[in-house]
Structure formats: structure tokens, C-alpha cells
Design a protein around this motif. Sequence first.
Motif, PDB file in Angstrom:
ATOM      1  N   PHE A  28      46.082 -44.448  77.724  1.00 36.34           N
ATOM      2  CA  PHE A  28      44.909 -45.158  77.204  1.00 36.34           C
ATOM      3  C   PHE A  28      45.297 -46.237  76.193  1.00 36.34           C
ATOM      4  N   GLY A  29      46.565 -46.585  76.123  1.00 34.86           N
ATOM      5  CA  GLY A  29      47.006 -47.667  75.232  1.00 34.86           C
ATOM      6  C   GLY A  29      46.616 -47.414  73.782  1.00 34.86           C
ATOM      7  N   GLN A  30      46.857 -46.195  73.312  1.00 36.06           N
ATOM      8  CA  GLN A  30      46.386 -45.826  71.968  1.00 36.06           C
ATOM      9  C   GLN A  30      47.400 -46.170  70.883  1.00 36.06           C
ATOM     10  N   ASN A  31      47.121 -47.227  70.161  1.00 35.44           N
ATOM     11  CA  ASN A  31      47.927 -47.629  69.002  1.00 35.44           C
ATOM     12  C   ASN A  31      46.941 -48.006  67.914  1.00 35.44           C
ATOM     13  N   PHE A  32      47.019 -47.312  66.786  1.00 38.35           N
ATOM     14  CA  PHE A  32      46.068 -47.597  65.695  1.00 38.35           C
ATOM     15  C   PHE A  32      46.577 -48.729  64.818  1.00 38.35           C
ATOM     16  N   LEU A  33      45.662 -49.576  64.412  1.00 33.11           N
ATOM     17  CA  LEU A  33      46.009 -50.679  63.507  1.00 33.11           C
ATOM     18  C   LEU A  33      46.007 -50.131  62.080  1.00 33.11           C
ATOM     19  N   VAL A  34      47.198 -49.970  61.512  1.00 36.62           N
ATOM     20  CA  VAL A  34      47.308 -49.271  60.219  1.00 36.62           C
ATOM     21  C   VAL A  34      47.564 -50.258  59.075  1.00 36.62           C
ATOM     22  N   ILE A  57      35.046 -52.184  71.684  1.00 41.51           N
ATOM     23  CA  ILE A  57      35.727 -51.484  72.782  1.00 41.51           C
ATOM     24  C   ILE A  57      36.948 -50.768  72.217  1.00 41.51           C
ATOM     25  N   GLY A  58      37.036 -49.462  72.477  1.00 42.56           N
ATOM     26  CA  GLY A  58      38.183 -48.677  72.044  1.00 42.56           C
ATOM     27  C   GLY A  58      38.262 -48.484  70.546  1.00 42.56           C
ATOM     28  N   PRO A  59      37.272 -47.807  69.939  1.00 46.47           N
ATOM     29  CA  PRO A  59      37.286 -47.632  68.481  1.00 46.47           C
ATOM     30  C   PRO A  59      38.344 -46.671  67.977  1.00 46.47           C
ATOM     31  N   GLY A  60      38.899 -45.827  68.852  1.00 44.04           N
ATOM     32  CA  GLY A  60      39.906 -44.871  68.393  1.00 44.04           C
ATOM     33  C   GLY A  60      39.291 -43.919  67.384  1.00 44.04           C
ATOM     34  N   SER A  63      38.645 -46.968  62.545  1.00 47.12           N
ATOM     35  CA  SER A  63      39.008 -47.786  61.376  1.00 47.12           C
ATOM     36  C   SER A  63      38.287 -49.140  61.394  1.00 47.12           C
ATOM     37  N   MET A  64      38.212 -49.754  62.577  1.00 50.52           N
ATOM     38  CA  MET A  64      37.511 -51.048  62.679  1.00 50.52           C
ATOM     39  C   MET A  64      35.997 -50.822  62.647  1.00 50.52           C
ATOM     40  N   THR A  65      35.572 -49.724  63.258  1.00 50.70           N
ATOM     41  CA  THR A  65      34.147 -49.360  63.283  1.00 50.70           C
ATOM     42  C   THR A  65      33.619 -49.290  61.857  1.00 50.70           C
ATOM     43  N   ALA A  77      29.895 -48.426  70.195  1.00 46.10           N
ATOM     44  CA  ALA A  77      31.330 -48.218  70.429  1.00 46.10           C
ATOM     45  C   ALA A  77      31.542 -47.578  71.795  1.00 46.10           C
ATOM     46  N   PHE A  78      32.525 -48.092  72.534  1.00 43.02           N
ATOM     47  CA  PHE A  78      32.854 -47.572  73.870  1.00 43.02           C
ATOM     48  C   PHE A  78      34.214 -46.891  73.793  1.00 43.02           C
ATOM     49  N   GLU A  79      34.250 -45.580  73.948  1.00 45.74           N
ATOM     50  CA  GLU A  79      35.520 -44.851  73.808  1.00 45.74           C
ATOM     51  C   GLU A  79      35.685 -43.858  74.958  1.00 45.74           C
ATOM     52  N   ILE A  80      36.888 -43.850  75.525  1.00 44.71           N
ATOM     53  CA  ILE A  80      37.152 -42.984  76.683  1.00 44.71           C
ATOM     54  C   ILE A  80      37.700 -41.618  76.272  1.00 44.71           C
ATOM     55  N   ASP A  81      38.360 -41.544  75.133  1.00 44.59           N
ATOM     56  CA  ASP A  81      39.064 -40.320  74.743  1.00 44.59           C
ATOM     57  C   ASP A  81      38.073 -39.313  74.142  1.00 44.59           C
ATOM     58  N   ARG A  82      38.007 -38.130  74.744  1.00 49.42           N
ATOM     59  CA  ARG A  82      37.004 -37.148  74.312  1.00 49.42           C
ATOM     60  C   ARG A  82      37.190 -36.694  72.877  1.00 49.42           C
ATOM     61  N   GLY A 103      33.208 -42.700  77.648  1.00 50.64           N
ATOM     62  CA  GLY A 103      33.636 -42.903  79.035  1.00 50.64           C
ATOM     63  C   GLY A 103      34.437 -44.183  79.166  1.00 50.64           C
ATOM     64  N   ASP A 104      34.733 -44.535  80.416  1.00 50.54           N
ATOM     65  CA  ASP A 104      35.540 -45.716  80.716  1.00 50.54           C
ATOM     66  C   ASP A 104      34.669 -46.967  80.575  1.00 50.54           C
ATOM     67  N   VAL A 105      35.008 -47.832  79.644  1.00 46.93           N
ATOM     68  CA  VAL A 105      34.178 -49.018  79.390  1.00 46.93           C
ATOM     69  C   VAL A 105      34.015 -49.881  80.646  1.00 46.93           C
ATOM     70  N   ASN A 125      40.323 -54.056  69.511  1.00 48.34           N
ATOM     71  CA  ASN A 125      41.781 -54.016  69.594  1.00 48.34           C
ATOM     72  C   ASN A 125      42.021 -53.331  70.934  1.00 48.34           C
ATOM     73  N   LEU A 126      42.150 -54.148  71.954  1.00 52.29           N
ATOM     74  CA  LEU A 126      41.958 -53.641  73.314  1.00 52.29           C
ATOM     75  C   LEU A 126      43.173 -52.874  73.835  1.00 52.29           C
ATOM     76  N   PRO A 127      42.902 -51.806  74.609  1.00 51.41           N
ATOM     77  CA  PRO A 127      44.005 -51.121  75.271  1.00 51.41           C
ATOM     78  C   PRO A 127      44.670 -52.092  76.250  1.00 51.41           C
ATOM     79  N   ASN A 129      46.165 -51.950  79.042  1.00 50.87           N
ATOM     80  CA  ASN A 129      46.011 -51.904  80.501  1.00 50.87           C
ATOM     81  C   ASN A 129      44.678 -52.430  81.008  1.00 50.87           C
ATOM     82  N   ILE A 130      43.655 -52.538  80.159  1.00 48.30           N
ATOM     83  CA  ILE A 130      42.360 -53.009  80.682  1.00 48.30           C
ATOM     84  C   ILE A 130      41.882 -54.303  80.025  1.00 48.30           C
ATOM     85  N   ALA A 131      42.693 -54.865  79.115  1.00 48.97           N
ATOM     86  CA  ALA A 131      42.215 -56.002  78.316  1.00 48.97           C
ATOM     87  C   ALA A 131      41.706 -57.158  79.184  1.00 48.97           C
TER      88      ALA A 131
HETATM   89  N1  SAM Z   1      40.335 -49.497  67.431  1.00 51.38           N
HETATM   90  C1  SAM Z   1      41.465 -48.653  67.099  1.00 51.38           C
HETATM   91  C2  SAM Z   1      42.365 -49.415  66.174  1.00 51.38           C
HETATM   92  O1  SAM Z   1      42.294 -50.654  66.183  1.00 51.38           O
HETATM   93  O2  SAM Z   1      43.137 -48.805  65.450  1.00 51.38           O
HETATM   94  C3  SAM Z   1      42.197 -48.157  68.350  1.00 51.38           C
HETATM   95  C4  SAM Z   1      42.677 -49.243  69.303  1.00 51.38           C
HETATM   96  S1  SAM Z   1      43.702 -48.616  70.592  1.00 51.38           S
HETATM   97  C5  SAM Z   1      44.719 -50.045  70.866  1.00 51.38           C
HETATM   98  C6  SAM Z   1      42.709 -48.669  72.078  1.00 51.38           C
HETATM   99  C7  SAM Z   1      41.548 -47.676  72.143  1.00 51.38           C
HETATM  100  O3  SAM Z   1      40.886 -47.868  73.402  1.00 51.38           O
HETATM  101  C8  SAM Z   1      41.911 -46.204  72.104  1.00 51.38           C
HETATM  102  O4  SAM Z   1      41.022 -45.539  71.248  1.00 51.38           O
HETATM  103  C9  SAM Z   1      41.701 -45.713  73.541  1.00 51.38           C
HETATM  104  O5  SAM Z   1      41.383 -44.355  73.647  1.00 51.38           O
HETATM  105  C10 SAM Z   1      40.572 -46.606  73.986  1.00 51.38           C
HETATM  106  N2  SAM Z   1      40.489 -46.825  75.454  1.00 51.38           N
HETATM  107  C11 SAM Z   1      41.510 -46.932  76.343  1.00 51.38           C
HETATM  108  N3  SAM Z   1      41.057 -47.157  77.588  1.00 51.38           N
HETATM  109  C12 SAM Z   1      39.700 -47.186  77.491  1.00 51.38           C
HETATM  110  C13 SAM Z   1      38.650 -47.360  78.439  1.00 51.38           C
HETATM  111  N4  SAM Z   1      38.924 -47.583  79.747  1.00 51.38           N
HETATM  112  N5  SAM Z   1      37.376 -47.325  78.007  1.00 51.38           N
HETATM  113  C14 SAM Z   1      37.081 -47.116  76.676  1.00 51.38           C
HETATM  114  N6  SAM Z   1      38.046 -46.938  75.737  1.00 51.38           N
HETATM  115  C15 SAM Z   1      39.330 -46.977  76.131  1.00 51.38           C
END
Ligand code: SAM
Length: 297
Positions: A28-34, A57-60, A63-65, A77-82, A103-105, A125-127, A129-131
Motif C-alpha cells: 500500500f506504499g505506506q511511508n509516513f511523512l515525519v 487520499i491515503g491519510p495513514g 498527520s496531514m489530516t 479521508a480515503f484509506e484502504i488499510d483497516r 476501501g480502495d480509493v 501524499n499518494l501511495p 502504485n496508484i498515484a
Molecule cells: N498521509 C500519510 C502521511 O503523509 O504520512 C500516509 C501517506 S502513505 C505514502 C500512503 C497512504 O495511502 C497509506 O496510508 C496507505 O494505506 C494508503 N493507501 C494505499 N493504497 C490505497 C488505496 N488504493 N486507497 C486508499 N488508500 C490507500
Amino acid sequence: MPNLPDYDSPAALKAFLEERGFGMQKKFGQNFLVNRAVRERLVDALKVEHGSTVWEIGPGLGSMTDEILRRRARLTAFEIDRGFAEALRGFFSGNDGFTLVEGDVLKTWKPQWDSAGAPDRLFGNLPYNIAATVIGDTIESGARFDRVVVTVQKEVALRMAAKPATEHYSSFSVLCQWAYEVEPLMDIAAGSFWPVPGVVSRAVAMTKRDVWPNCANPATFAKVLRALFSSRRKTVRNNLSAWLRSSGRAAPGTDVDRLTEDILSSAGIDPGERAERLAVKDFRSLSDRVDERAGRA
Ligand code: SAM
């Protein structure tokens, strides 16, 4: 509101996840902006005002939210990770400006747009693979935002802003620049994220163009665009005639070579040119000439 984790501390984030049995999912391209300073700059660039309606999209873990809600925007906020979704509900469900779409945005954004109406800002901060897909999908569906700020892999950012006849110019460049003014904002070093990604990221801002789509039929524009870039080495003549045949836009019995020359000359485009040298206005003009001169599929 329950205590938020320390968003600038990888150790605190790791401990937060471990206590709850949540893991980081690479797929899911999970990298937090720290890096707080970078987060603030990004939200400044979004130009959020009191009452702005923002999609994130992808609030993780939010932090941005949190940064956006502090500026008194209404945020969906659209988040896939339960696990992340559970944490977000715990943090923000007491804020009536916050909505979570789990769910999947790529599947959820359109129903949300149709049911809740158009927001005015898009942030993510888009994942990785789907940006490009999510940006492309919204534009092709006719869904635009007044202002967009996204962080993407640098390579994708280069494509978004590339000019004709340059290395990174692609159909995606045309799509973005057709709908928006594209403005690169800043590079974000891999070390500003946790876990540290193997790529450099770049933030990009986009502002909606006033006049759009500026051609008769946006669906034709998107199809012609894809067709002309389908074989980058082929001339526009070859790609266009192949598409006129395969799409059914040339009625049976039509002299397709002649129709192709006719469309290109009326659009003022050299048939021997390559798509990568054409500007957005050329694709707009081509789209209109196709609609005038070729039949409906
Ligand atoms: N917003 C946070 C930050 O900036 O620290 C996290 C950004 S992280 C790069 C990408 C986020 O997108 C993760 O939370 C991940 O679970 C979520 N994500 C990945 N694929 C997704 C999808 N298809 N639909 C919704 N969220 C998705």
C-alpha cells in the motif's frame, strides 16, 4: 480527541502500531511523512480556508489530516488499510468536519463524488502504485478540484509538468495540463519519510483551468490522446489511422488513409509528427476534427 501519536517520531509511530498489532504494508506504499515543517508547507500550498472541502487520499495515521482539520476545513479521508482506518476513527470521529471512506480509493472516490458532491481541494501524499492512476481517473471522469496538492514519486511529477518534445512528456502530461496549471513545489528527501523509501518524492500543485475542456467532447479527447501515444515511435498518421479502424470511428468502406490525412490537415498537424511533439491545444483541435469528420463509434 484522544492523544495523537508523535507524528515526527518513527519510534513513537512504531510503538503505536505495535501496541495495536498493526503492521506497515509495503503493497500500500505506506511511508509516513515525519517532518512537521514539510507537512505545514504542503498544507499552506493547498490554500485551505475556513470551510474548504478537502479530500485526502491515503491519510495513514492522520498527520496531514490533523494539520488540515486544524485549519477548519471539512475533510473526507480515503484509506484502504483497516488498522489505519480504525485509528483514524478513534482520533477524529468526534470532529463533525471529518468523514472517513474506507476501501480502495480507485473504487470509492466516484460513488463519494456522486453522493456527497464535488469538494474544492484534493490532497494526498499518494501511495506510489496508484498515484498516476487516481489523478488520471479523476480528470478523465471530468472530476476536477479548484486546487490539488499531491506528493508523488519524482518521476511521476516530472511527467505531470513536462513540456512537449522533452524526455518526460507523455499522455499523462497532456491529461494533467489539459485540466490544470501544473506547478512543481518542492522535492522531499527520502529521509523525511518513515520507513525511508527508495525513491525521491516531489510535491506538485495543480490549479484548475478556468476554461475546460475547451473541446467539444472530452471522451473523444481522452481516446485520441491514448491512441496517439499508443506506439510512441509511430507517426501520428499511423497511430490515428490504426485507431480510426479499430475503434469503429471509420465507417465500413471509408478510405481511412484519406480520412486520416483530412483530419490531420484540418487540425494543422504534420502527419509525420510524433505525439510527443504535440501540445495540449493540438490534441484539443484533433479531438474536435475527429468528432466533425469521423463517425461515432
Ligand atoms: N498521509 C500519510 C502521511 O503523509 O504520512 C500516509 C501517506 S502513505 C505514502 C500512503 C497512504 O495511502 C497509506 O496510508 C496507505 O494505506 C494508503 N493507501 C494505499 N493504497 C490505497 C488505496 N488504493 N486507497 C486508499 N488508500 C490507500
